[in-house]
Design a protein around this motif. Structure first.
Motif, PDB file in Angstrom:
ATOM      1  N   THR A 107       0.866  -1.169   0.000  1.00  0.00           N
ATOM      2  CA  THR A 107       0.000   0.000   0.000  1.00  0.00           C
ATOM      3  C   THR A 107       0.904   1.221   0.000  1.00  0.00           C
ATOM      4  O   THR A 107       2.118   1.104  -0.080  1.00  0.00           O
ATOM      5  CB  THR A 107      -0.890   0.054   1.251  1.00  0.00           C
ATOM      6  N   ALA A 108       0.289   2.366   0.115  1.00  0.00           N
ATOM      7  CA  ALA A 108       1.088   3.586   0.095  1.00  0.00           C
ATOM      8  C   ALA A 108       1.578   3.950   1.490  1.00  0.00           C
ATOM      9  O   ALA A 108       2.233   4.961   1.682  1.00  0.00           O
ATOM     10  CB  ALA A 108       0.274   4.721  -0.479  1.00  0.00           C
ATOM     11  N   LEU A 109       1.267   3.096   2.468  1.00  0.00           N
ATOM     12  CA  LEU A 109       1.587   3.436   3.840  1.00  0.00           C
ATOM     13  C   LEU A 109       3.067   3.754   4.021  1.00  0.00           C
ATOM     14  O   LEU A 109       3.440   4.746   4.639  1.00  0.00           O
ATOM     15  CB  LEU A 109       1.192   2.265   4.749  1.00  0.00           C
ATOM     16  N   MET A 114       5.355   4.802   1.962  1.00  0.00           N
ATOM     17  CA  MET A 114       5.788   6.067   1.400  1.00  0.00           C
ATOM     18  C   MET A 114       5.294   7.239   2.246  1.00  0.00           C
ATOM     19  O   MET A 114       6.027   8.180   2.513  1.00  0.00           O
ATOM     20  CB  MET A 114       5.261   6.204  -0.020  1.00  0.00           C
ATOM     21  N   LEU A 115       4.044   7.146   2.700  1.00  0.00           N
ATOM     22  CA  LEU A 115       3.501   8.259   3.478  1.00  0.00           C
ATOM     23  C   LEU A 115       4.228   8.377   4.815  1.00  0.00           C
ATOM     24  O   LEU A 115       4.505   9.480   5.294  1.00  0.00           O
ATOM     25  CB  LEU A 115       1.994   8.067   3.691  1.00  0.00           C
ATOM     26  N   ARG A 154       2.548  17.613   5.494  1.00  0.00           N
ATOM     27  CA  ARG A 154       1.277  18.179   5.922  1.00  0.00           C
ATOM     28  C   ARG A 154       0.670  18.991   4.788  1.00  0.00           C
ATOM     29  O   ARG A 154      -0.504  18.854   4.466  1.00  0.00           O
ATOM     30  CB  ARG A 154       1.500  19.073   7.139  1.00  0.00           C
ATOM     31  N   LEU A 155       1.515  19.806   4.170  1.00  0.00           N
ATOM     32  CA  LEU A 155       1.003  20.631   3.086  1.00  0.00           C
ATOM     33  C   LEU A 155       0.575  19.788   1.893  1.00  0.00           C
ATOM     34  O   LEU A 155      -0.224  20.212   1.080  1.00  0.00           O
ATOM     35  CB  LEU A 155       2.057  21.647   2.654  1.00  0.00           C
ATOM     36  N   SER A 156       1.135  18.585   1.799  1.00  0.00           N
ATOM     37  CA  SER A 156       0.735  17.723   0.688  1.00  0.00           C
ATOM     38  C   SER A 156      -0.499  16.919   1.030  1.00  0.00           C
ATOM     39  O   SER A 156      -0.875  16.033   0.276  1.00  0.00           O
ATOM     40  CB  SER A 156       1.865  16.767   0.333  1.00  0.00           C
ATOM     41  N   GLY A 157      -1.057  17.180   2.184  1.00  0.00           N
ATOM     42  CA  GLY A 157      -2.295  16.505   2.531  1.00  0.00           C
ATOM     43  C   GLY A 157      -2.107  15.168   3.211  1.00  0.00           C
ATOM     44  O   GLY A 157      -3.063  14.428   3.395  1.00  0.00           O
ATOM     45  N   VAL A 158      -0.880  14.845   3.576  1.00  0.00           N
ATOM     46  CA  VAL A 158      -0.664  13.600   4.310  1.00  0.00           C
ATOM     47  C   VAL A 158      -1.182  13.802   5.726  1.00  0.00           C
ATOM     48  O   VAL A 158      -0.885  14.812   6.360  1.00  0.00           O
ATOM     49  CB  VAL A 158       0.834  13.247   4.352  1.00  0.00           C
ATOM     50  N   PRO A 164      -4.497  21.771   5.524  1.00  0.00           N
ATOM     51  CA  PRO A 164      -4.269  21.667   4.082  1.00  0.00           C
ATOM     52  C   PRO A 164      -5.084  20.516   3.517  1.00  0.00           C
ATOM     53  O   PRO A 164      -5.567  20.569   2.403  1.00  0.00           O
ATOM     54  CB  PRO A 164      -2.778  21.366   3.977  1.00  0.00           C
ATOM     55  N   ARG A 165      -5.243  19.488   4.332  1.00  0.00           N
ATOM     56  CA  ARG A 165      -5.968  18.328   3.877  1.00  0.00           C
ATOM     57  C   ARG A 165      -7.430  18.677   3.589  1.00  0.00           C
ATOM     58  O   ARG A 165      -7.990  18.285   2.572  1.00  0.00           O
ATOM     59  CB  ARG A 165      -5.880  17.238   4.939  1.00  0.00           C
ATOM     60  N   MET A 224      -7.535  20.440   0.426  1.00  0.00           N
ATOM     61  CA  MET A 224      -7.319  19.531  -0.690  1.00  0.00           C
ATOM     62  C   MET A 224      -8.595  18.798  -1.063  1.00  0.00           C
ATOM     63  O   MET A 224      -8.907  18.599  -2.232  1.00  0.00           O
ATOM     64  CB  MET A 224      -6.266  18.500  -0.322  1.00  0.00           C
ATOM     65  N   ASP A 225      -9.299  18.374  -0.022  1.00  0.00           N
ATOM     66  CA  ASP A 225     -10.520  17.633  -0.288  1.00  0.00           C
ATOM     67  C   ASP A 225     -11.537  18.490  -1.030  1.00  0.00           C
ATOM     68  O   ASP A 225     -12.437  17.976  -1.681  1.00  0.00           O
ATOM     69  CB  ASP A 225     -11.115  17.101   1.024  1.00  0.00           C
ATOM     70  N   GLU A 229       8.084   9.315  -6.112  1.00  0.00           N
ATOM     71  CA  GLU A 229       7.315   9.411  -4.876  1.00  0.00           C
ATOM     72  C   GLU A 229       6.901  10.848  -4.593  1.00  0.00           C
ATOM     73  O   GLU A 229       5.792  11.110  -4.124  1.00  0.00           O
ATOM     74  CB  GLU A 229       8.121   8.833  -3.714  1.00  0.00           C
ATOM     75  N   VAL A 241       3.855  11.745  -6.793  1.00  0.00           N
ATOM     76  CA  VAL A 241       2.541  11.173  -6.478  1.00  0.00           C
ATOM     77  C   VAL A 241       2.112  11.428  -5.035  1.00  0.00           C
ATOM     78  O   VAL A 241       1.012  11.055  -4.651  1.00  0.00           O
ATOM     79  CB  VAL A 241       2.493   9.650  -6.739  1.00  0.00           C
ATOM     80  N   LEU A 242       2.990  12.068  -4.257  1.00  0.00           N
ATOM     81  CA  LEU A 242       2.716  12.187  -2.827  1.00  0.00           C
ATOM     82  C   LEU A 242       1.333  12.763  -2.518  1.00  0.00           C
ATOM     83  O   LEU A 242       0.537  12.167  -1.792  1.00  0.00           O
ATOM     84  CB  LEU A 242       3.806  13.024  -2.147  1.00  0.00           C
ATOM     85  N   ALA A 243       1.048  13.913  -3.078  1.00  0.00           N
ATOM     86  CA  ALA A 243      -0.215  14.571  -2.733  1.00  0.00           C
ATOM     87  C   ALA A 243      -1.406  13.769  -3.241  1.00  0.00           C
ATOM     88  O   ALA A 243      -2.402  13.597  -2.536  1.00  0.00           O
ATOM     89  CB  ALA A 243      -0.247  15.977  -3.315  1.00  0.00           C
ATOM     90  N   GLN A 290      -1.556  10.592  -3.775  1.00  0.00           N
ATOM     91  CA  GLN A 290      -1.679   9.395  -2.973  1.00  0.00           C
ATOM     92  C   GLN A 290      -2.248   9.722  -1.590  1.00  0.00           C
ATOM     93  O   GLN A 290      -3.085   9.004  -1.064  1.00  0.00           O
ATOM     94  CB  GLN A 290      -0.308   8.721  -2.841  1.00  0.00           C
ATOM     95  N   ALA A 291      -1.773  10.825  -1.040  1.00  0.00           N
ATOM     96  CA  ALA A 291      -2.263  11.210   0.285  1.00  0.00           C
ATOM     97  C   ALA A 291      -3.766  11.421   0.239  1.00  0.00           C
ATOM     98  O   ALA A 291      -4.478  11.065   1.166  1.00  0.00           O
ATOM     99  CB  ALA A 291      -1.564  12.477   0.753  1.00  0.00           C
ATOM    100  N   GLY A 319      -5.661   8.217   0.211  1.00  0.00           N
ATOM    101  CA  GLY A 319      -5.540   7.422   1.440  1.00  0.00           C
ATOM    102  C   GLY A 319      -4.555   6.294   1.217  1.00  0.00           C
ATOM    103  O   GLY A 319      -4.335   5.855   0.084  1.00  0.00           O
ATOM    104  N   TRP A 320      -3.977   5.827   2.314  1.00  0.00           N
ATOM    105  CA  TRP A 320      -2.894   4.857   2.137  1.00  0.00           C
ATOM    106  C   TRP A 320      -3.382   3.500   1.663  1.00  0.00           C
ATOM    107  O   TRP A 320      -2.657   2.717   1.077  1.00  0.00           O
ATOM    108  CB  TRP A 320      -2.086   4.706   3.414  1.00  0.00           C
ATOM    109  N   MET A 321      -4.676   3.243   1.908  1.00  0.00           N
ATOM    110  CA  MET A 321      -5.142   1.902   1.587  1.00  0.00           C
ATOM    111  C   MET A 321      -5.381   1.688   0.112  1.00  0.00           C
ATOM    112  O   MET A 321      -5.484   0.565  -0.335  1.00  0.00           O
ATOM    113  CB  MET A 321      -6.403   1.592   2.385  1.00  0.00           C
ATOM    114  N   PRO A 350      -3.530   2.302  -2.897  1.00  0.00           N
ATOM    115  CA  PRO A 350      -2.335   2.744  -3.621  1.00  0.00           C
ATOM    116  C   PRO A 350      -2.662   2.897  -5.099  1.00  0.00           C
ATOM    117  O   PRO A 350      -3.464   2.142  -5.647  1.00  0.00           O
ATOM    118  CB  PRO A 350      -1.342   1.608  -3.398  1.00  0.00           C
ATOM    119  N   ARG A 400       3.786  17.656  -8.607  1.00  0.00           N
ATOM    120  CA  ARG A 400       3.028  17.044  -7.518  1.00  0.00           C
ATOM    121  C   ARG A 400       1.625  17.618  -7.445  1.00  0.00           C
ATOM    122  O   ARG A 400       0.646  16.915  -7.272  1.00  0.00           O
ATOM    123  CB  ARG A 400       3.742  17.296  -6.189  1.00  0.00           C
TER     124      ARG A 400
END
Ligand code: ATP
Ligand code: ATP
Ligand code: MG
Ligand code: MG
Lengths: 355, 305, 508, 332
Positions: free
Chosen positions: A193-195, A197-198, A210-214, C333-334, C337-338, C361, C364-366, C368-369, C372-374, C376, C419
């Protein structure tokens, strides 16, 4: 050769092999594995079993470290877990029933998860530095464990529980199967999963993440909870090993061993990129090292000195500086081709107007 | 009484209650917990004591601090189990100057000035090792026994003394210690170390463990290796906690030398005598018994810890 | 002014630097003479910063010789270089945010008293240095409390302390506005006239032409040539840099459809009285779909703060935000984003790149974030996405697995942009997106922004380069003293008009 | 455009400089410490007395010295796990050499020097071999402890006359007592403070912690500073061992197990960030006093069982950290 030398697992694996060789020299039958009653026996199997709790703790620790944190409380959680489970079993009317044992296990794991959540709360919500946040539980947790057992060693006789410590599944010790199984599942989940990387992003640059929405806070919280849970499971394995809950000594200094395993495995304590396979090797190295001390017959007086020298040797060999030296010595001349092709289409426009 | 004024002169037990400050080493083992319990259960208000208890968490500095604090609080008697044998002269001198008598329990202090404390109540660790060794020699001398030793925590007084006692007792016999490693007084480490021994040697006849817990760990290892503890490999330990006695009764341990943690009654008696101005013995050796299987069967039902 | 005859103070010959497998520099020659301002030119990733680092001993060249003042040297690091009179301001601001401004300037050449630091004198001296750079900030304040631009100026102050023969400035003007740039140039000219050799890197061609005497052009790690600025027409320079002729160079002037905003529709984002104590005074702002709104203002006028409030990076303590007519709370920020709001920070190093991760990485970070992590992203999709952005933005090396920290500054910036573009937001807030980006890529990004707007994305565009803002925006909001003071139509606005507003002369 | 500079200037200076944000954690620590004294004083008789406060210092002199050294290392962004073991080593060296009849004047520099050498080794490993500080000093921790056992597993009493007289020097003024150990510790604190705030080395320590790469690019002597920070910490640990030997008049190989955690906790409680770059020596001293005070409260409570002792320590630590956090968060 160069690639092999440069591989991040080269030195940890080399250390493991060296230790096994040392053991085999001291005791030629060391690597022998025999089959008895359909189960495997022998020193390597013992090592797998003793690695199990450390592996679980180190697994949680790796995830915590990836987020730039550290969890000092795992040893205390180990103690709490054993204390809860064994106290429950020993006070139950029927210690031999699987139901009792399952309840005890569930109870212990739930409590440990809660302890992990507590750590996560302190770190991610209150923003307390991880080392201090977990130091609190490191101190108080052991007190709680002692409170549960009354400072005595709680011993139980429970068939189903004993399986955790000395039973066999598929010919292998249950503890090892469990720990390696959990490890494999977690590693799979984290990497598929992406876990992963996050987590790494959170550890490397929290504000950028945080700014990237993680959801860094939630992630941080999760890893501490996971660390608590894994430590709880480790605590069950440790107490099942001797069928006793020793609130004072169970998991003592396991946090240091776990951190060491993580680091030997090539994960930096500064957070970010982590390496679960390295942690696995690291845990094996430490368990083997402990066994080596006995098998090679090192006097207890010089044991810490010996450990120190091994750790220094492994870390120095693994250090970036040494790697450079070694790779420089074996490197082939670099091809002198231009770095990479020109990007295909490049709009030739520019702003050249004067202001 | 519970005088806290000013420090200095100890408040004599004018109201008949003796205020006793006790600084415990820590709670590092079940033995220690039993020791603490015995003291707490004996030095009660009913028995005419006001017990102030503190746990030093195995740190000498905490213990020194606790003693100093007892001096400032002006207790009637100070008792403590020293973390280390040395380094008590200064603080004991302070207590002496303040006129507060000091009683040592469990572990001795290493000081030239014997007037610093009134009495030392405790077992003799060397003697314990000797008793274990003597029994081994008596039973197995002449059979060329090969023994392994599970030592206590490196550097700890009981570990050093029991090793010394055991070694001196088996001297001259043909019992031979072929390997010795620390198991840190714990079951888990006792087990792992024993596993290592079993990998390495296939001719072990006897295990001497510095406490029951390591012995119990060794039993697990021996059983896991498919041997019968107590038969294939004989086991001798020290402490005689309940679990150990049970194993002895079950025949998994062959002999246990007691190390009695129930120092409470002795301490109470000595403290009362000291306050009353009576003479007390400088060294009160707690009577340590030794148990073989038969003796254990008899003692087990009444075992308190 | 150029002393043609003077022997070079820095003479680099045949310099090669390798980061296996990349050869960042390949046999480059470079000469820097006393009393000249020498511009080092090239695209992103051409090797400019690497050349500078090779000179100051951070990277060790595999081949080549370096002579300083005629003596062959290999410096062991910036400290060593400094003791030999070579002072450097590197591309990213490299100062210690936890120390005071005074310390950042004076440390290493600090005045002493009785063998210890003389704090008073230190602050005094720092203040004079700051003044020379036109900065009137409190030397005792901590550096971290200042904006990036101020930090950059402080870094330059630091480099000019003590006696330096060679001053190296790697993109010093990337986040300065014209005011500060002018000031900096005055200082640079004064130093040059004192005989200091200045090496200057910038992607602003007009600046280069304004201040430099001579330039060296690099392309792909190789030397293209050394030129006298006055003799080299701009078009030729660009050709040297990007390696092709500029026939296709279209005036970027009209990249933006200047058709007025779609009137009547509800704004995509409607902000009323949004503000935060100590940061931005409450302001109103409406943003329509497909519209580019520029923010203009001086350094420290609060543009960044405003942007952060819009995007949930900072929490507002007053006012209300509506997204597509519905009240929205942008607390993180989240949350923004939403709702389809994305923000690229101006602080590339601190809040942008995740430098330990790969290009892939980071891109795709934003995205992917948000998933959600589940869930991918499928690997194939990721690879396609990444490859398309690498191509579209000209990211180099074009290797998705390269660690971001090994990319040149400009390429890192492109990755950041990718990104956010990858998340396909409804509103994109770009804070200095073209900082440190080369001419070609900059035009490309401007065009991209325009295209996105045509496709219906709203953009808030902040840039220290007023001209860029003017060119690209439908509408310009002018900031002064942390307040929004005016809003003008981008189509009709002229440079002078905006400058007037910014400086406080126009209608407030 | 010339209007901008003065406009900006006025704004910059307007920002009130009430209390520098950097001091907030330390002030927070101080306030909580005072609070604890007040609460303790109202709960227990004799709690806030010269004797108790003096004892707080006397009992923790060695920890103060450790914390000062640790502050240097943590400020650079590192950590030193070896201090407890090095302290033990120093006590053992002191005791063993004195027992062997060496003169005090020779033994003292040797004991402290042992710490210095180990610190130097850490510095070299951390900087030149880029081994992570946690691991390098963990190895150092095993190493020093191992050396202790090799020298003497059992405890050694110190009865050397000159050493004892040095150790038992006490100055009394009206209930307050000051031992030689406390005096040395305070001097170390003073030196630590001066070095950190009035020397280039000290400021470079902060710079390195603020960003090693930046400090390097600023041309600061990063290598020397980092190595020296570990040397300082090692030396302080050696000196701490000496103080502990003076305090306990003995040397014992198992002294100071987990004391590194106390030292780290003290430093962090004192407001220093583990990531480096922010913190103060005086904060660390306050941190030590907090830990000491927690211990004192435990003793004064007088009825806590062993486990409640641990739990209460944890809870007090929590209350403390949370309070301090709240106090220092109220900034903007
Ligand atoms: N530490 C490093 N490791 C690997 N590759 C590197 C490293 N530093 C630079 N490079 C590579 O060297 C090349 C030159 O980079 P450099 O930073 O010198 O470019 P630049 O001309 O300064 O570009 P920009 O205008 O974007 O700052 C790039 O391809 C970059 O990826
Ligand atoms: N010349 C200056 N003097 C004092 N403070 C300044 C100066 N320039 C900027 N600042 C500080 O910078 C911050 C505001 O900068 P901010 O980044 O919000 O503005 P901006 O308009 O985005 O400018 P920039 O062009 O730097 O992005 C404030 O903390 C302000 O105190
Ligand atoms: Mg560059
Ligand atoms: Mg800005």
């Amino acid at each position: 050769m160069t690639n092999l030398l440069r591989h991040h697992l080269f030195w940890p694996v080399a250390a493991l092999v060296a230790l096994l060789v040392a053991n085999t020299v001291a005791s030629p039958s060391f690597l022998a594995i025999t089959v008895r009653d359909g189960h495997l026996f022998g020193a390597p199997i013992d090592i797998l079993r003793t690695t199990a709790p450390l592996l679980l703790v180190a697994l949680g620790m790796t995830l915590v470290i990836a987020t730039r944190g550290i969890d000092l409380s795992v040893g205390a959680v180990v103690a709490v877990s054993g204390a809860v489970a064994l106290s429950y079993i020993s006070s139950s009317p029927d210690p031999d029933s699987p139901g009792t044992v399952l309840t005890a296990v569930a109870l212990a794991l739930a409590l440990c998860l809660l302890l992990g959540v507590w750590n996560g709360f302190l770190v991610s919500v209150l923003g307390i530095q991880p080392i201090i946040a977990t130091l609190i539980l490191m101190t108080a947790g052991r007190g709680v464990a002692m409170l549960i057992t009354g400072g005595m060693i709680t011993t139980v006789n429970s068939g189903p529980f004993k399986v955790l410590g000395s039973g066999f599944w598929f010919g292998l010790p249950v503890a090892a199967v469990l720990a390696f199984g959990v490890f494999a599942v977690v590693a799979f989940v984290v990497r598929r999963t992406a876990l992963g990387m996050l987590l790494e992003a959170t550890g490397i640059n929290p504000s950028a993440s945080r700014l990237s929405g993680v959801r860094s806070k939630t992630l941080t919280w999760t890893v501490y909870a996971a660390s608590g849970l894994f430590a709880g499971l480790a605590g069950l394995l440790i107490s099942a090993d001797t069928m006793a809950a020793d609130a004072n000594n169970a998991g003592l200094f396991i946090e240091l061993d776990a951190i060491l395993a993580v680091v030997i495995g090539g994960t930096a304590l500064s957070g970010g990129k982590f390496n679960l396979s390295g942690t696995l090797v690291g845990a094996l190295v430490i368990a083997t090292l402990e066994r080596t001390v006995t098998v090679v017959g090192i006097s207890p007086l010089v044991t810490p000195l010996f450990m120190a020298l091994v750790v220094i040797a492994v870390t120095l060999l693994q250090s970036p500086r040494m790697r450079e030296r070694l790779t420089a010595a074996t490197r082939r001349p670099v091809a002198t081709t231009p770095p990479e092709p020109q990007p295909a289409a490049r709009p030739d426009s520019t702003e050249v107007k004067a202001r | 009484g519970n005088e806290t004024g000013g420090g200095g002169e100890p408040a004599a037990a004018d109201d008949g209650v003796i205020t006793l400050g006790f600084s415990q080493v820590g709670a590092e083992s079940g033995w220690r917990a039993a020791n603490t319990k015995s003291i707490q259960d004996t030095l009660t208000a009913d028995n005419g004591f006001d017990l102030k208890f503190s746990d030093a968490q195995q740190k000498q500095e905490n213990q020194i601090q606790a003693i100093r604090s007892y001096i400032t609080q002006g207790v009637d008697v100070i008792a403590f189990s020293p973390v280390v044998e040395t380094g008590w002269d200064a603080v004991l001198q302070e207590a002496k100057t303040a006129g507060i008598p000091v009683i040592l329990t469990d572990r001795a202090v290493d000081s030239d000035d014997e007037t610093l404390y009134e009495s030392f109540i405790g077992s003799d660790f060397v003697k314990e090792g000797e008793m274990a060794g003597e029994w081994v020699v008596e039973q197995y001398d002449g059979e060329g026994y090969k023994a392994v030793e599970l030592q206590g925590t490196t550097g700890a007084a009981p570990a050093i003394d029991r090793k010394e006692g055991f070694e001196s007792a088996i001297e001259g016999s043909d019992v031979e210690i072929i390997d010795s490693q620390t198991g840190n007084f714990t079951r888990a480490e006792g087990k792992t170390v024993m596993e290592g021994f079993l990998n390495k040697h296939d001719d072990i006849d006897l295990v001497f463990a510095h406490n029951d817990d390591m012995g119990l760990g060794a039993i697990e290892a021996i059983e896991a290796a498919g041997m019968t503890p107590g038969e294939d490999i004989k086991i001798v330990t020290i402490d005689a906690v309940k679990d150990g006695m049970q194993a002895l009764v079950d025949g998994k341990i062959n002999y246990i030398v007691e190390c009695n943690p129930l120092l409470g009654p002795d301490l109470a008696e000595v403290a009362q005598k000291v306050i009353a101005g009576e003479e007390v013995e400088k060294r009160i050796v707690v009577k340590d018994e030794a148990f073989d299987q038969a003796a254990a069967e008899e003692a087990l039902p009444t075992r308190e810890y | 002014m150029t002393q043609q005859t003077a022997p070079p103070v820095v003479e680099m010959t045949g310099i090669s630097v390798e980061f296996p497998p990349v050869k960042a520099l390949d046999g480059v020659d470079f000469h820097l003479r006393p009393g000249e301002i020498h511009a080092l030119m090239g695209e992103n990733g051409a090797g400019k910063s690497t050349l500078i680092k090779a000179l100051t001993g951070i990277h060790s060249p595999t081949e080549g010789t370096i002579r300083v003042d005629g003596v062959e040297r290999r410096f062991t690091g910036p400290a060593d270089a400094r003791t030999h009179g070579v002072s450097t301001v590197y591309q990213e601001v490299n100062l210690c945010e936890n120390l005071t401004v005074a310390e950042n300037i004076m440390l290493g050449a600090e005045p002493r008293l009785l063998g210890g630091l003389h704090w008073r004198a230190m602050r005094r001296e720092a203040a004079t240095h700051l003044k020379r750079m036109g900065l009137s900030i409190d030397p005792a304040s901590s550096l971290g409390s200042h904006s990036l631009a101020v930090q950059q100026l402080v870094a330059i102050c630091r480099a000019t302390v003590g006696d330096c023969k060679v001053l190296i400035l790697d993109e010093p003007t990337s986040s300065l506005d014209s005011d500060e740039v002018a000031h900096l140039f005055t200082v640079m000219r004064a130093l040059r006239d004192d005989g200091v050799a200045i090496l200057f890197v910038s992607h602003f061609l007009d600046q280069v032409y304004e201040v430099s005497d001579r330039m060296t052009v690099l392309r792909n790690g190789r030397l293209v040539g050394e030129f006298v600025t006055a003799d080299l027409p701009t078009a030729e320079l660009v050709q040297h840099m990007i390696g092709r002729s500029m026939d296709v160079l279209e005036a970027a002037e009209h990249v933006v459809e200047r058709a007025g905003r779609p009137a009547g529709t509800t704004p995509l984002l409607q902000v009323v009285g949004l503000g935060r104590k100590g940061s931005v005074q409450p302001f109103d702002l409406d943003l329509y779909q497909g519209e580019v709104v520029g923010l203009a203002g001086l350094l420290g006028s609060g543009r960044t703060e405003l942007a952060r409030l819009l995007t949930g990076a900072d929490r507002s303590d007053a006012g209300q935000t509506r997204v597509a007519g519905k009240v929205a709370r942008l607390r993180t920020p989240r949350a923004a984003m939403d709702l389809g709001i994305a923000y690229t920070s101006e602080d590339r190093k601190g809040e942008g790149v995740v430098d330990g991760l790969t290009v892939r990485e980071n891109i795709v970070l934003a995205l992917q974030a948000r998933r959600g992590w589940m869930r991918p992203l499928p690997r194939k999709q990721v690879d396609e996405l990444v490859a398309s952005y690498i191509e579209q933005l000209g990211i180099r090396p074009a290797n998705p697995e390269a660690l971001l920290r090994n990319l040149s500054g400009g390429n890192q910036q492109k990755v950041l942009l990718a990104r956010w573009l990858a998340t396909a937001p409804q509103l994109l807030v770009l804070d200095e997106p073209t900082r440190g980006i080369d001419v070609g890529a900059k035009a490309e990004i401007q065009k991209l922004v325009a295209d996105l707007a045509v496709d219906g994305m709203s953009v808030v565009f902040i840039s220290a380069e007023l001209e860029e803002v003017l060119r690209i925006s439908h509408r310009i909001a002018v900031m002064r003293d942390r307040r929004k003071v005016a809003e003008i139509d981008g189509g009709g606005a002229t440079m002078d008009q905006v400058v007037d507003l910014i400086a406080g002369g126009g209608a407030a | 455009m010339t209007t901008s500079a003065p406009a900006r200037a006025s704004r910059a200076w307007k920002i009130p400089t009430r209390l520098d944000r950097r001091y907030l954690p330390v002030v927070g620590t101080f306030v909580v410490l005072a609070l604890m004294l007040v609460v303790g004083g109202s709960r227990y008789d004799n709690f806030v007395s010269p004797a108790v406060v003096s004892n707080l210092f006397i009992n923790n002199a060695h920890l103060i010295v450790l914390a000062v050294g640790m502050t240097f290392v943590i400020l650079t962004g590192g950590i030193d796990l070896s201090v407890g073991s090095v302290l033990a080593l120093s006590t053992v060296v002191t005791a063993a050499l004195l027992q062997a009849g060496w003169p005090t004047a020779v033994v003292i520099p040797l004991a402290v020097g042992a710490g210095t050498v180990i610190g130097l080794a850490h510095g070299v490993m951390v900087h030149y071999f880029q081994v992570q500080p946690f691991v390098a000093t963990l190895a150092g921790m095993f190493f020093a402890r191992g050396l202790c056992f090799v020298i003497a597993p059992e405890s050694i009493a110190i009865d050397d006359a000159s050493f004892v007289s040095l150790a038992s020097w006490v100055q009394i003024f009206g209930g307050w007592r000051m031992s030689s150990g406390v005096l040395i510790a305070l001097i170390v604190v003073g030196i630590g403070f001066l070095v950190l705030h009035f020397t280039r080395f000290g400021r470079t320590v902060y710079a390195v912690g603020g960003g090693e790469q930046s400090a390097l690019l600023m041309g600061l002597p990063v290598a020397r500073t980092k190595v020296l920070a570990y040397v300082v910490s090692g030396t302080c640990a050696g000196l701490g061992g000496l103080l502990f030997a003076m305090y306990s008049r003995s040397g014992y190989s198992l002294t100071g197990v987990a004391m590194e955690l106390d030292a780290i906790a003290a430093v962090v409680i004192g407001g220093t960030l583990l990531t480096g770059g922010t913190g103060f020596v005086l904060g660390s001293v306050l941190g030590v006093l907090v830990l000491g005070l927690i211990q004192t409260i435990i003793t004064f409570e007088g009825t806590l069982s062993s486990w409640w002792t641990k739990i209460v320590i944890g809870v007090l630590l929590l209350i403390f950290v949370a309070l301090q956090r709240v106090l220092s968060l109220r900034r903007t």
